[in-house]
Design an enzyme around this catalytic site. Structure first.
Site, PDB file in Angstrom:
ATOM      1  CG  ASP A  24      -1.831   1.148   1.361  1.00  0.00           C
ATOM      2  OD1 ASP A  24      -1.789   2.051   0.499  1.00  0.00           O
ATOM      3  OD2 ASP A  24      -2.604   1.184   2.335  1.00  0.00           O
ATOM      4  CG  ASP A 119      -2.784   3.298  -2.579  1.00  0.00           C
ATOM      5  OD1 ASP A 119      -3.856   2.689  -2.411  1.00  0.00           O
ATOM      6  OD2 ASP A 119      -2.187   3.894  -1.665  1.00  0.00           O
ATOM      7  CD  GLU A 120      -5.083  -1.502   0.284  1.00  0.00           C
ATOM      8  OE1 GLU A 120      -5.428  -0.314   0.393  1.00  0.00           O
ATOM      9  OE2 GLU A 120      -5.569  -2.408   0.954  1.00  0.00           O
TER      10      GLU A 120
HETATM   11  P1  TTP Z   1      -5.219   5.078   0.732  1.00  0.00           P
HETATM   12  O1  TTP Z   1      -4.196   4.019   0.485  1.00  0.00           O
HETATM   13  O2  TTP Z   1      -6.368   4.741   1.619  1.00  0.00           O
HETATM   14  O3  TTP Z   1      -4.544   6.355   1.371  1.00  0.00           O
HETATM   15  P2  TTP Z   1      -3.123   6.971   1.094  1.00  0.00           P
HETATM   16  O4  TTP Z   1      -2.302   6.144   0.164  1.00  0.00           O
HETATM   17  O5  TTP Z   1      -3.300   8.392   0.674  1.00  0.00           O
HETATM   18  O6  TTP Z   1      -2.475   7.012   2.521  1.00  0.00           O
HETATM   19  P3  TTP Z   1      -1.917   5.787   3.380  1.00  0.00           P
HETATM   20  O7  TTP Z   1      -2.103   4.535   2.565  1.00  0.00           O
HETATM   21  O8  TTP Z   1      -0.472   6.102   3.631  1.00  0.00           O
HETATM   22  O9  TTP Z   1      -2.720   5.813   4.642  1.00  0.00           O
HETATM   23  O10 TTP Z   1      -5.811   5.587  -0.628  1.00  0.00           O
HETATM   24  C1  TTP Z   1      -5.038   5.666  -1.814  1.00  0.00           C
HETATM   25  C2  TTP Z   1      -5.398   6.876  -2.636  1.00  0.00           C
HETATM   26  O11 TTP Z   1      -6.794   6.850  -2.944  1.00  0.00           O
HETATM   27  C3  TTP Z   1      -5.166   8.180  -1.898  1.00  0.00           C
HETATM   28  O12 TTP Z   1      -3.849   8.669  -2.061  1.00  0.00           O
HETATM   29  C4  TTP Z   1      -6.180   9.083  -2.523  1.00  0.00           C
HETATM   30  C5  TTP Z   1      -7.314   8.167  -2.902  1.00  0.00           C
HETATM   31  N1  TTP Z   1      -8.384   8.324  -1.900  1.00  0.00           N
HETATM   32  C6  TTP Z   1      -9.358   9.264  -2.120  1.00  0.00           C
HETATM   33  O13 TTP Z   1      -9.359   9.935  -3.149  1.00  0.00           O
HETATM   34  N2  TTP Z   1     -10.338   9.433  -1.170  1.00  0.00           N
HETATM   35  C7  TTP Z   1     -10.362   8.719  -0.006  1.00  0.00           C
HETATM   36  O14 TTP Z   1     -11.268   8.903   0.834  1.00  0.00           O
HETATM   37  C8  TTP Z   1      -9.325   7.746   0.211  1.00  0.00           C
HETATM   38  C9  TTP Z   1      -9.289   6.969   1.471  1.00  0.00           C
HETATM   39  C10 TTP Z   1      -8.356   7.582  -0.760  1.00  0.00           C
HETATM   40 MG    MG Z   2      -2.111   4.102   0.437  1.00  0.00          MG
END
Ligand code: TTP
Ligand code: MG
Length: 401
Positions: A24, A119-120
């Site tokens: 992730d 991203d995961e």
């Molecule tokens: P996440 O992996 O949930 O968040 P992140 O990568 O920004 O942060 P981290 O993993 O370090 O906690 O989500 C991936 C991407 O998806 C995030 O960069 C932006 C998008 N996203 C949104 O647009 N809205 C949201 O509510 C969430 C959770 C994510």
């Molecule tokens: Mg992330």
């Protein structure tokens, strides 16, 4: 650590159990912005909002998180918390292309890749190789793409996911079954993926506050509150998860569903969830180079009566808009009377598209067309809708939400 007794398997007993990585990216959209604009580095960066300047935060850099800013928060609130932050609207096309590069790195390590979101992903590894692969992947993403990825390593999807949550950001974390009592059980229920705030409140009300207490609770008690989901819920608390890794190419169908904590009577809200589900399924199809010929909705009414209705398309598709419009048509035809308790969307009857590898570049025209679709949906339903719901859909849901 303990032997092969008790509620969890011991490490020494894993033997030939395959391992799973959960990769992730850290603060994904914000990290891409910081990477590409050196002046943003080390600063609070907030990505989100809409043309009108309203809307919600998509994500923010870890520097911004120190101010209490987080995903799905109104941008206005983020401005109050940190007026000096850098506010950006973001560029989905760029994030998608970086996402493809990241997945191309993963493909070098294993063909078993289950895409969870932009991203995961879960990666399947042979026994004993997870940790070394995690270190290599972490290094490759840093060296080749200048981004940081957190990698959780364990023997099932649930534990790998929790391992990554505990390790974030920019680290490799493990959570082996024999560590469940020591590391997982003291944690509060919010740390259990898929357990939503409503379920947490319910559990708190009956005196269950930690994952360990949930693991030890009498199953009969849990059944009273969670019905059929009780067993699954308790198994999760014990670190047990039998869900297989589902690389797209083996999948016969893909689906998303959402149970509402309160019955919904608002058709627009149902359509908003369908948009999000269509976008998520469309993305998963495209990343796997698949097209679906059948689209089905699952609808549960207020009285728990549940139906599924399917439509066969004239030609297979991987487009968000057609998926959504088909689903919305099925909903309009079968919506019955409000309220509704659950809405689900499923696509099946796959044929392979023109893409050969998991993350072959999408043709530019198609990328643009998708972008236009997304923009139209955003204009119609508001920018928040797509991602707010995406968050809810991320891990497969366990128990009632
Ligand atoms: P996440 O992996 O949930 O968040 P992140 O990568 O920004 O942060 P981290 O993993 O370090 O906690 O989500 C991936 C991407 O998806 C995030 O960069 C932006 C998008 N996203 C949104 O647009 N809205 C949201 O509510 C969430 C959770 C994510
Ligand atoms: Mg992330």
């Amino acid at each position: 650590m303990g032997g092969c007794t008790g509620m969890t398997a011991a490490r020494g007993c894993r033997g030939s159990v395959p391992e799973i990585l959960l990769c992730d990216l850290d603060a994904f959209f914000a990290s891409v912005e910081q990477r590409d604009c050196p002046e943003y580095r080390g600063k609070p960066v907030v990505v989100g909002g809409s043309l009108s300047g309203r809307g919600v935060v998509s994500t923010c850099s870890y520097e911004a998180r120190k101010f209490g800013i987080h995903s799905a928060m109104p941008v206005e609130r983020a401005r109050q918390l940190c007026p000096g932050a850098i506010f950006l609207r973001g560029d989905m096309g760029r994030y998608r292309s970086v996402s493809r590069q990241i997945f191309a790195v993963y493909e070098r390590f294993t063909p078993e890749i289950e895409v969870v979101s932009i991203d995961e992903a879960y990666l399947g590894m042979v026994a004993g190789e997870g940790l070394a692969a995690a270190a290599e992947i972490h290094r490759a993403v840093r060296e080749e793409l200048s981004l940081s990825v957190t990698v959780g390593v364990s023997v099932n999807k649930l534990l790998s996911k929790i391992a990554s949550e505990l390790a974030k950001p920019d680290r490799i974390g493990t959570l082996w079954p024999e560590e469940v009592p020591g590391l997982l059980w003291p944690l509060t229920l919010e740390m259990l993926p898929g357990l939503g705030p409503v379920s947490v409140q319910k559990l708190n009300r009956i005196g269950i506050g930690t994952i360990g207490q949930l693991a030890a609770a009498p199953l009969e008690l849990l059944r009273k509150y969670f019905g059929k989901s009780a067993l699954l819920l308790q198994r999760s608390a014990r670190g047990i998860d039998n869900r297989p890794l589902e690389p797209l190419r083996q999948a016969k169908s893909l689906s998303e569903e959402r149970t509402f904590s309160n019955d919904l009577a608002d058709e627009e809200a149902i359509r908003a969830v369908l948009i999000s589900q269509a976008e998520s399924l469309g993305y998963r199809l495209r990343t796997g180079g698949l097209r679906a010929r059948k689209v089905a909705i699952k609808l549960r009414y207020g009285d728990f009566n549940t139906i599924t209705r399917e439509q066969t398309l004239a030609a297979p598709t991987d487009g968000d808009l057609l998926l959504y419009e088909t689903a919305a048509g099925l909903f309009a035809a079968h919506k019955g009377r409000p309220p509704w308790r659950l809405i689900g969307l499923r696509v099946s009857d796959f044929s392979t598209g023109e893409q050969l590898t998991l993350f072959d570049a999408l043709p530019e025209e198609k990328e643009k067309e998708l972008q236009r679709t997304r923009d139209r949906l955003r204009e119609k339903y508001g920018g928040a809708v797509l991602y707010r719901a995406r968050r809810l859909l991320k891990p497969p849901r366990r128990g009632e939400e």
